[in-house]
Structures are given as structure tokens and as C-alpha cells.
Design a protein around this motif. Structure first.
Motif, PDB file in Angstrom:
ATOM      1  N   PRO A  34      15.798  62.722  46.819  1.00  0.00           N
ATOM      2  CA  PRO A  34      14.343  63.462  46.966  1.00  0.00           C
ATOM      3  C   PRO A  34      13.706  62.834  45.774  1.00  0.00           C
ATOM      4  O   PRO A  34      14.152  62.594  44.880  1.00  0.00           O
ATOM      5  CB  PRO A  34      14.505  64.768  46.865  1.00  0.00           C
ATOM      6  CG  PRO A  34      15.712  65.178  47.409  1.00  0.00           C
ATOM      7  CD  PRO A  34      16.782  63.893  46.870  1.00  0.00           C
ATOM      8  N   ASN A  35      12.275  62.463  45.931  1.00  0.00           N
ATOM      9  CA  ASN A  35      11.659  62.060  44.928  1.00  0.00           C
ATOM     10  C   ASN A  35      11.257  63.036  43.913  1.00  0.00           C
ATOM     11  O   ASN A  35      10.754  64.050  44.087  1.00  0.00           O
ATOM     12  CB  ASN A  35      10.386  61.328  45.373  1.00  0.00           C
ATOM     13  CG  ASN A  35       9.339  60.744  44.336  1.00  0.00           C
ATOM     14  OD1 ASN A  35       9.414  61.179  43.069  1.00  0.00           O
ATOM     15  ND2 ASN A  35       8.398  59.848  44.838  1.00  0.00           N
ATOM     16  N   PRO A  36      11.656  62.904  42.539  1.00  0.00           N
ATOM     17  CA  PRO A  36      11.583  64.088  41.724  1.00  0.00           C
ATOM     18  C   PRO A  36      10.396  64.305  41.197  1.00  0.00           C
ATOM     19  O   PRO A  36       9.783  65.633  40.821  1.00  0.00           O
ATOM     20  CB  PRO A  36      12.269  63.610  40.485  1.00  0.00           C
ATOM     21  CG  PRO A  36      12.347  62.171  40.557  1.00  0.00           C
ATOM     22  CD  PRO A  36      12.448  61.708  42.101  1.00  0.00           C
TER      23      PRO A  36
ATOM     24  N   VAL B  90      17.904  68.212  43.528  1.00  0.00           N
ATOM     25  CA  VAL B  90      19.452  67.796  44.030  1.00  0.00           C
ATOM     26  C   VAL B  90      19.530  66.649  43.279  1.00  0.00           C
ATOM     27  O   VAL B  90      18.630  65.715  42.762  1.00  0.00           O
ATOM     28  CB  VAL B  90      19.051  67.342  45.175  1.00  0.00           C
ATOM     29  CG1 VAL B  90      20.142  66.690  45.920  1.00  0.00           C
ATOM     30  CG2 VAL B  90      18.519  68.592  46.184  1.00  0.00           C
ATOM     31  N   GLU B  91      20.956  66.310  42.735  1.00  0.00           N
ATOM     32  CA  GLU B  91      21.302  65.166  42.158  1.00  0.00           C
ATOM     33  C   GLU B  91      21.196  64.015  43.212  1.00  0.00           C
ATOM     34  O   GLU B  91      22.123  64.066  44.234  1.00  0.00           O
ATOM     35  CB  GLU B  91      22.473  65.367  41.557  1.00  0.00           C
ATOM     36  CG  GLU B  91      23.120  64.225  40.479  1.00  0.00           C
ATOM     37  CD  GLU B  91      22.547  64.177  39.428  1.00  0.00           C
ATOM     38  OE1 GLU B  91      22.625  63.224  38.860  1.00  0.00           O
ATOM     39  OE2 GLU B  91      21.941  65.252  38.943  1.00  0.00           O
ATOM     40  N   PRO B  92      20.676  62.855  42.771  1.00  0.00           N
ATOM     41  CA  PRO B  92      20.546  61.689  43.691  1.00  0.00           C
ATOM     42  C   PRO B  92      21.793  61.130  43.757  1.00  0.00           C
ATOM     43  O   PRO B  92      22.828  61.107  43.071  1.00  0.00           O
ATOM     44  CB  PRO B  92      19.541  60.628  43.019  1.00  0.00           C
ATOM     45  CG  PRO B  92      19.607  61.167  41.617  1.00  0.00           C
ATOM     46  CD  PRO B  92      19.775  62.514  41.536  1.00  0.00           C
ATOM     47  N   ARG B  93      21.918  60.545  44.785  1.00  0.00           N
ATOM     48  CA  ARG B  93      23.331  59.558  45.247  1.00  0.00           C
ATOM     49  C   ARG B  93      23.459  58.034  44.482  1.00  0.00           C
ATOM     50  O   ARG B  93      22.098  57.752  44.288  1.00  0.00           O
ATOM     51  CB  ARG B  93      23.654  59.170  46.567  1.00  0.00           C
ATOM     52  CG  ARG B  93      24.143  60.522  47.506  1.00  0.00           C
ATOM     53  CD  ARG B  93      24.427  59.941  49.005  1.00  0.00           C
ATOM     54  NE  ARG B  93      24.745  61.122  49.574  1.00  0.00           N
ATOM     55  CZ  ARG B  93      25.272  61.143  50.880  1.00  0.00           C
ATOM     56  NH1 ARG B  93      25.216  59.977  51.412  1.00  0.00           N
ATOM     57  NH2 ARG B  93      25.557  62.099  51.522  1.00  0.00           N
TER      58      ARG B  93
END
Length: 81
Positions: free
Chosen positions: A20-22, A29-32
Motif C-alpha cells: 500500500p502507498n504509505p 503494512v510492511e511492503p514486500r
């Protein structure tokens, strides 16, 4: 790389993030993390002494934990030379 005065192309490899765009999402959510490629091609339809107007298309194939994602972009670009 410029093939002639109007057509250009490029490619690269790099580190990628997917999530998700912070700036626009309230999700924490921690990005992959993964790796990806970039392929780019375009056409410069107007170039003057100080300006260049171009249209380009880009493909961004990426791999995250054995999941493949491909992003695309259609760009209208202006460059001050």
C-alpha cells in the motif's frame, strides 16, 4: 540509448517494493521486498534548443517471494535541455 534523433530505449535492474502507498493508505503494512527490471521505449516528437516533448511506455516486471507482478506506465514527458 537514442537510436536516432526521435526514438529511444532503456533498461535496468533494481530493488523493488510492493504494498500500500504509505502516503495514501492508513494501513500499517510492511511492503514486500524483491527485485525487478525496467524496460522503456519512446518517441521524441518535438525537440528545440531548450526543450524536448516525448511520449514513452514502460514495463516493470518484478518478483516478490516467487510472486510475479508487472507494472506499466504511459508517460508524457517534458525535459528542459
Amino acid at each position: 540509448y537514442w537510436f536516432n534523433d526521435h526514438f529511444f530505449g532503456g533498461a535496468g535492474v533494481g530493488f523493488t517494493l510492493f504494498g500500500p502507498n504509505p502516503f495514501l493508505s492508513e494501513l500499517d503494512v510492511e511492503p514486500r521486498r524483491g527485485w525487478g527490471l525496467s524496460f522503456r521505449g519512446g518517441y521524441s516528437f518535438m525537440t528545440t534548443k531548450n526543450h524536448s516533448l516525448r511520449i514513452a511506455i514502460e514495463l516493470f516486471p518484478s518478483i516478490y517471494d516467487n510472486v510475479k507482478v508487472t507494472g506499466t506506465a504511459l508517460n508524457f514527458e517534458w525535459q528542459y535541455l
